[in-house]
Write a protein that holds these residues in place. Structure first.
Motif, PDB file in Angstrom:
ATOM      1  N   PRO A   1       0.811  -1.229   0.000  1.00 30.93           N
ATOM      2  CA  PRO A   1       0.000   0.000   0.000  1.00 30.93           C
ATOM      3  C   PRO A   1       0.841   1.275   0.000  1.00 30.93           C
ATOM      4  O   PRO A   1       0.462   2.263  -0.643  1.00 30.93           O
ATOM      5  CB  PRO A   1      -0.820  -0.142   1.284  1.00 30.93           C
ATOM      6  CG  PRO A   1      -0.946  -1.622   1.481  1.00 30.93           C
ATOM      7  CD  PRO A   1       0.369  -2.177   1.034  1.00 30.93           C
ATOM      8  N   GLU A   2       1.979   1.255   0.712  1.00 33.19           N
ATOM      9  CA  GLU A   2       2.816   2.462   0.729  1.00 33.19           C
ATOM     10  C   GLU A   2       3.419   2.773  -0.637  1.00 33.19           C
ATOM     11  O   GLU A   2       3.726   3.924  -0.938  1.00 33.19           O
ATOM     12  CB  GLU A   2       3.918   2.357   1.784  1.00 33.19           C
ATOM     13  CG  GLU A   2       4.710   1.074   1.760  1.00 33.19           C
ATOM     14  CD  GLU A   2       4.206   0.064   2.771  1.00 33.19           C
ATOM     15  OE1 GLU A   2       5.058  -0.589   3.406  1.00 33.19           O
ATOM     16  OE2 GLU A   2       2.977  -0.068   2.928  1.00 33.19           O
ATOM     17  N   HIS A   3       3.576   1.736  -1.477  1.00 35.67           N
ATOM     18  CA  HIS A   3       4.044   1.978  -2.849  1.00 35.67           C
ATOM     19  C   HIS A   3       3.013   2.796  -3.620  1.00 35.67           C
ATOM     20  O   HIS A   3       3.361   3.676  -4.410  1.00 35.67           O
ATOM     21  CB  HIS A   3       4.273   0.646  -3.571  1.00 35.67           C
ATOM     22  CG  HIS A   3       5.412  -0.160  -3.040  1.00 35.67           C
ATOM     23  ND1 HIS A   3       5.655  -1.464  -3.433  1.00 35.67           N
ATOM     24  CD2 HIS A   3       6.386   0.143  -2.150  1.00 35.67           C
ATOM     25  CE1 HIS A   3       6.718  -1.925  -2.813  1.00 35.67           C
ATOM     26  NE2 HIS A   3       7.177  -0.969  -2.013  1.00 35.67           N
TER      27      HIS A   3
ATOM     28  N   ARG B   1     -11.889  -3.833  -9.763  1.00 39.78           N
ATOM     29  CA  ARG B   1     -13.179  -3.243 -10.116  1.00 39.78           C
ATOM     30  C   ARG B   1     -14.035  -2.979  -8.894  1.00 39.78           C
ATOM     31  O   ARG B   1     -14.711  -1.957  -8.802  1.00 39.78           O
ATOM     32  CB  ARG B   1     -13.911  -4.189 -11.064  1.00 39.78           C
ATOM     33  CG  ARG B   1     -13.312  -4.245 -12.469  1.00 39.78           C
ATOM     34  CD  ARG B   1     -13.878  -5.423 -13.224  1.00 39.78           C
ATOM     35  NE  ARG B   1     -14.190  -5.088 -14.593  1.00 39.78           N
ATOM     36  CZ  ARG B   1     -14.810  -5.908 -15.430  1.00 39.78           C
ATOM     37  NH1 ARG B   1     -15.207  -7.090 -15.006  1.00 39.78           N
ATOM     38  NH2 ARG B   1     -15.049  -5.545 -16.671  1.00 39.78           N
ATOM     39  N   GLN B   2     -14.016  -3.920  -7.958  1.00 43.38           N
ATOM     40  CA  GLN B   2     -14.800  -3.732  -6.735  1.00 43.38           C
ATOM     41  C   GLN B   2     -14.302  -2.539  -5.928  1.00 43.38           C
ATOM     42  O   GLN B   2     -15.060  -1.939  -5.175  1.00 43.38           O
ATOM     43  CB  GLN B   2     -14.745  -5.005  -5.893  1.00 43.38           C
ATOM     44  CG  GLN B   2     -15.548  -6.163  -6.474  1.00 43.38           C
ATOM     45  CD  GLN B   2     -15.389  -7.449  -5.695  1.00 43.38           C
ATOM     46  OE1 GLN B   2     -14.682  -7.493  -4.678  1.00 43.38           O
ATOM     47  NE2 GLN B   2     -16.025  -8.515  -6.143  1.00 43.38           N
TER      48      GLN B   2
ATOM     49  N   LEU C   1      -3.745  -3.935  -1.828  1.00 40.39           N
ATOM     50  CA  LEU C   1      -3.391  -2.979  -2.874  1.00 40.39           C
ATOM     51  C   LEU C   1      -4.629  -2.278  -3.423  1.00 40.39           C
ATOM     52  O   LEU C   1      -4.629  -1.059  -3.625  1.00 40.39           O
ATOM     53  CB  LEU C   1      -2.647  -3.695  -4.001  1.00 40.39           C
ATOM     54  CG  LEU C   1      -1.211  -4.124  -3.711  1.00 40.39           C
ATOM     55  CD1 LEU C   1      -0.663  -4.972  -4.857  1.00 40.39           C
ATOM     56  CD2 LEU C   1      -0.319  -2.910  -3.492  1.00 40.39           C
ATOM     57  N   THR C   2      -5.677  -3.030  -3.671  1.00 43.61           N
ATOM     58  CA  THR C   2      -6.878  -2.409  -4.237  1.00 43.61           C
ATOM     59  C   THR C   2      -7.548  -1.478  -3.231  1.00 43.61           C
ATOM     60  O   THR C   2      -8.150  -0.468  -3.621  1.00 43.61           O
ATOM     61  CB  THR C   2      -7.867  -3.479  -4.724  1.00 43.61           C
ATOM     62  OG1 THR C   2      -8.135  -4.411  -3.668  1.00 43.61           O
ATOM     63  CG2 THR C   2      -7.291  -4.230  -5.910  1.00 43.61           C
ATOM     64  N   ALA C   3      -7.430  -1.796  -1.945  1.00 43.06           N
ATOM     65  CA  ALA C   3      -7.955  -0.882  -0.926  1.00 43.06           C
ATOM     66  C   ALA C   3      -7.204   0.442  -0.980  1.00 43.06           C
ATOM     67  O   ALA C   3      -7.794   1.527  -0.856  1.00 43.06           O
ATOM     68  CB  ALA C   3      -7.841  -1.512   0.457  1.00 43.06           C
TER      69      ALA C   3
END
Length: 373
Positions: free
Chosen positions: A103-105, A165-166, A133-135
């Motif tokens: 996530p930090e990336h 997509r979600q 990642l998607t979050a």
């Protein structure tokens, strides 16, 4: 049929005359390297996006793992000069993408103005990583490229796309980079074209790019693999390009120079995906294919019925289902016949391995008990 790619970046319709090209170095190594690569790629109007390896996941510790935030600073630092070169040929602004694994990336990619990110093969294989990642990607407006998982499992690939997509990611593009399977053969990663073809069947609205660099593992087959991908209806290519490949810190053997990329692009032939279906000759030939396929399936069903009868004989003789010597002889005979008929030995071998595996399963269903293989 025109492909819709990256609406957020106003790249809406790509016709079948020009493939969408993503190109750039495996790893960002310096400001000078990125400026040289960017300026050279900016002169190629077919290139729409520059790929930049910022974080490099290594199989084993101790190798070069990328320069991280420093690399993003170098990319940001050269974009102005690269844009000037692009403007000089009247081309659309170049976009930039990098891989993200944490996530930090994603946060850093946003901070330094990246237009898109890609989820790598190792990450795609792990739904927990993809979910994180998607979050992090939710609401960012970033376009996302999803590479296939290392293993040839179309469901993992689809799952990562669905999670994007979600999370509200509008622009999602699949990237086929080959698979790490036993006996990859002549390539670093086996192409297994049937997997992206199945993805296209199940998700026809998702654009698909091919990454021939990671399939090939060396530069020589890249052009041929690129053409195969376009012949199969892929929407574009992602090709590793470096101003001085021999001195690259990662994947030196599979990168090409911008001038080589230019020649490769010029040699590509785009095939029509419409119109030819109306040909009467093609319709008749497809009818022949359908008829032959039905005959092949009928023969396969007959073969399995014989396998069931063999199982009964083996059971009466207290024989194991799997007979190694017999299987070795069968396979060698089939390969010899394949050569005589001018068929691909690799293809025939793969077919008969699957047929044999199914035959073993059928016999085990008849005999029951413990598995013998």
């Amino acid at each position: 049929m025109p492909a819709v790619i990256f609406k957020n970046m106003r790249i809406v319709v790509r016709d079948r005359k020009t493939p969408y090209i993503v190109a750039g170095p495996c790893s960002v190594e310096s400001l000078e390297q990125m400026e040289a690569a960017g300026k050279a790629l900016a002169l190629l109007p077919q290139v729409g996006m520059i790929r930049c390896g910022v974080w490099k996941p290594r199989t084993r510790p101790g190798g070069f793992e990328g320069y991280g935030e420093q690399a993003l600073q170098w990319i940001a630092g050269c974009r102005g000069e690269v844009d000037k070169v692009r403007e000089s040929i009247g081309g659309e602004r170049l976009h930039y993408c990098c891989e993200v694994a944490l996530p930090e990336h994603v946060e850093l990619a946003l901070r330094y103005g990246m237009d898109a990110v890609w989820i790598g093969a190792r990450s795609t294989a792990n739904p927990f990583v993809v979910q994180e990642l998607t979050a992090a990607l939710r609401g960012t407006g970033l376009s996302v490229l999803v590479k296939n998982a290392v293993s040839p499992d179309v469901r993992l690939w689809m799952g990562a796309i669905e999670r994007c997509r979600q999370a509200g990611v509008e622009d999602v593009c699949a990237v086929h980079r080959g698979f790490d399977v036993y006996r990859n053969g002549q390539y670093r990663n086996s192409p297994l074209w049937e997997v992206p073809i199945e993805l296209r069947r199940l998700m026809p609205e998702i654009p698909i790019l091919c990454d021939p660099s990671h399939i090939a593992g060396r530069r020589e087959p890249i052009a041929a693999l690129s053409q195969t991908a376009l012949d199969l209806g892929f929407d574009g290519l992602m090709i590793e390009t470096h101003p001085d490949p021999e001195r690259a810190l990662t994947d030196a053997g599979q990168q090409i120079t911008p001038s080589e990329l230019g020649r490769l692009i010029e040699g590509l032939v785009m095939r029509s995906t419409e119109g030819v279906a109306a040909s009467e000759e093609l319709r008749l030939l497809r009818e022949q294919i359908d008829h032959l396929d039905r005959e092949a399936l009928q023969l396969l069903a007959a073969r399995m019925e014989v396998a069931r009868r063999i199982a009964t004989v083996k059971q009466e003789g207290n024989m194991s289902v799997f007979q190694p010597k017999r299987w070795d002889a069968v396979l060698r005979q089939r390969m010899e016949t394949a050569r005589e008929l001018g068929l691909s030995e690799e293809c025939v071998k793969g077919i008969f391995e699957k047929v044999h595996a199914e035959s073993v399963r059928v016999q085990e269903d008849v005999i029951g008990g413990d598995r013998h293989v």
